[in-house]
Write a protein that holds these residues in place. Structure first.
Motif, PDB file in Angstrom:
ATOM      1  N   THR A  30       0.851  -1.184   0.000  1.00 16.13           N
ATOM      2  CA  THR A  30       0.000   0.000   0.000  1.00 16.13           C
ATOM      3  C   THR A  30       0.890   1.237   0.000  1.00 16.13           C
ATOM      4  OG1 THR A  30      -0.140   0.001   2.425  1.00 16.13           O
ATOM      5  CG2 THR A  30      -1.883  -1.144   1.217  1.00 16.13           C
ATOM      6  N   TRP A  31       0.352   2.305  -0.577  1.00 15.07           N
ATOM      7  CA  TRP A  31       1.116   3.548  -0.692  1.00 15.07           C
ATOM      8  C   TRP A  31       0.151   4.722  -0.665  1.00 15.07           C
ATOM      9  CZ3 TRP A  31       1.342   6.998  -5.108  1.00 15.07           C
ATOM     10  CH2 TRP A  31       2.295   8.035  -4.957  1.00 15.07           C
TER      11      TRP A  31
ATOM     12  N   TYR B 251      -7.435   2.579  -2.109  1.00 18.31           N
ATOM     13  CA  TYR B 251      -7.498   1.844  -0.842  1.00 18.31           C
ATOM     14  C   TYR B 251      -7.471   2.845   0.290  1.00 18.31           C
ATOM     15  CZ  TYR B 251      -6.129  -1.424   2.885  1.00 18.31           C
ATOM     16  OH  TYR B 251      -6.075  -2.169   4.032  1.00 18.31           O
TER      17      TYR B 251
ATOM     18  N   ARG C 196      -3.611   0.604  -3.243  1.00 16.59           N
ATOM     19  CA  ARG C 196      -3.200  -0.765  -2.943  1.00 16.59           C
ATOM     20  C   ARG C 196      -2.689  -1.413  -4.219  1.00 16.59           C
ATOM     21  NH1 ARG C 196      -5.341  -6.182  -2.639  1.00 16.59           N
ATOM     22  NH2 ARG C 196      -4.791  -7.222  -0.673  1.00 16.59           N
TER      23      ARG C 196
END
Length: 334
Positions: A38-39, A89, A94
């Motif tokens: 995730t970022w 996300y 995501r």
């Protein structure tokens, strides 16, 4: 492409790069979960705008936008084939990946989504450009870190209609590529390896509608694939110079490549059939502008000319057509 106007579907408006991503709710990809990362970006992010330029037509076998709001890419990475699924996300993004190239794809996920880009470095100088930017705050320039996957389809687009180029890409990838790893196997394909491109028989290029000149250019490029991929570590201008050493690759093709592989904000496309007239019309009411006029009009955006041109394309402000469309010639039926 979203916008106030309804642009005609030319290659340049397609290069505006807005892939429609359904606003669905991401769901699990099915059996065989991949590696996950995730970022959270530091500003607005529109997946359709960022990743749209990587799509080569609505039936591109290496790209898919699914009803659950996910964008899928099938890539040949330095570590092997990989499939990447990207979706919103929470307040971030995501990424889920499969195959030998999964780790490579997830490591570079932020750059793919524009982390290395600096939208704030752009200062609009025209009302139309400012309005286009205001309507699309989630526009960032992608950086794939892969040269051949953008170079080969750009060569296929040389001096033919968009439909012809997309058909050739689709047929060649489906025939000579390999099924994408993970849950999209059988629905998406990874483009062929350099050696596989080199072994495609001449009659198969012909059947796909690719003339000898473009086929020969691709064959010359894949013979030095490793040297061309090294250009990812260069500045965009130096990378273009290396690409243009290959006969058949000129400024048009090299710019189209580094815009995607490097996220190059100043790599404006010259030598295009439509772009000078579109930029000329949008900024000065000159539908007959050539490359010299276009570059002059974009001079206030030095360092950001590609971003400026892309915003103009996304604005939909194009001159009315006064000439017949470029004729289609299917050499596979000749």
């Amino acid at each position: 492409m979203a916008g106030r106007f309804a642009p005609r579907p030319t290659r340049t408006t397609v290069r505006g790069g807005h892939a429609v991503v359904p606003a669905g709710v991401p769901r699990p990809a099915g059996p065989g979960p991949g590696r996950v990362r995730t970022w959270a970006p530091d500003g607005p992010l529109d997946l359709g705008l960022v990743l749209g330029p990587l799509r080569r037509g609505p039936a591109d076998p290496t790209f898919s936008a699914t009803p659950d709001g996910s964008v899928w890419r099938a890539c040949r990475t330095p570590e092997g084939p990989g499939t990447l699924r990207v979706s919103a996300y929470g307040g971030g993004v995501r990424g889920e990946a499969w195959g030998a190239g999964a780790g490579w794809l997830l490591e570079r996920l932020p750059e793919l989504l524009g982390a290395a880009d600096d939208p704030d470095a752009f200062a609009p100088r025209h009302r139309l450009v400012a309005a286009a930017r205001h309507r699309r705050p989630g526009l960032r320039l992608t950086r794939t870190g892969l040269v051949l996957e953008s170079l080969i389809p750009s060569i296929l687009e040389q001096k033919v209609t968009t439909g012809e180029a997309y058909r050739a890409w689709r047929l060649l990838v489906r025939t000579y590529g390999e099924p994408a790893p993970g849950p999209m196997a059988g629905r998406m394909w990874v483009m062929p390896a350099p050696r596989t491109w080199a072994l495609i028989p001449s009659w198969e290029w012909h059947r796909a509608g690719v003339d000898d000149k473009r086929a020969s250019t691709i064959l010359r490029a894949v013979r030095v694939a490793a040297r061309l991929e090294e250009a990812v570590g260069m500045e965009p201008a130096d990378a273009q110079a290396r690409l243009e050493v290959v006969p058949g690759i000129g400024p048009w093709t090299s710019a189209e490549t580094v815009q995607r592989s490097h996220g190059a904000p100043d790599a404006v496309t010259v030598g295009d059939l439509h772009l000078p007239g579109i930029v000329g019309w949008a900024l000065a009411g000159d539908r007959h502008a050539d490359d010299a006029v276009m570059l002059s009009l974009l001079e206030p955006y030095a360092g950001q000319r590609h971003r400026a041109a892309r915003l103009i394309l996304l604005s939909g402000r194009v001159p009315a057509r006064r000439a017949p469309r470029m004729p289609r010639t299917d050499i596979g039926r000749l």
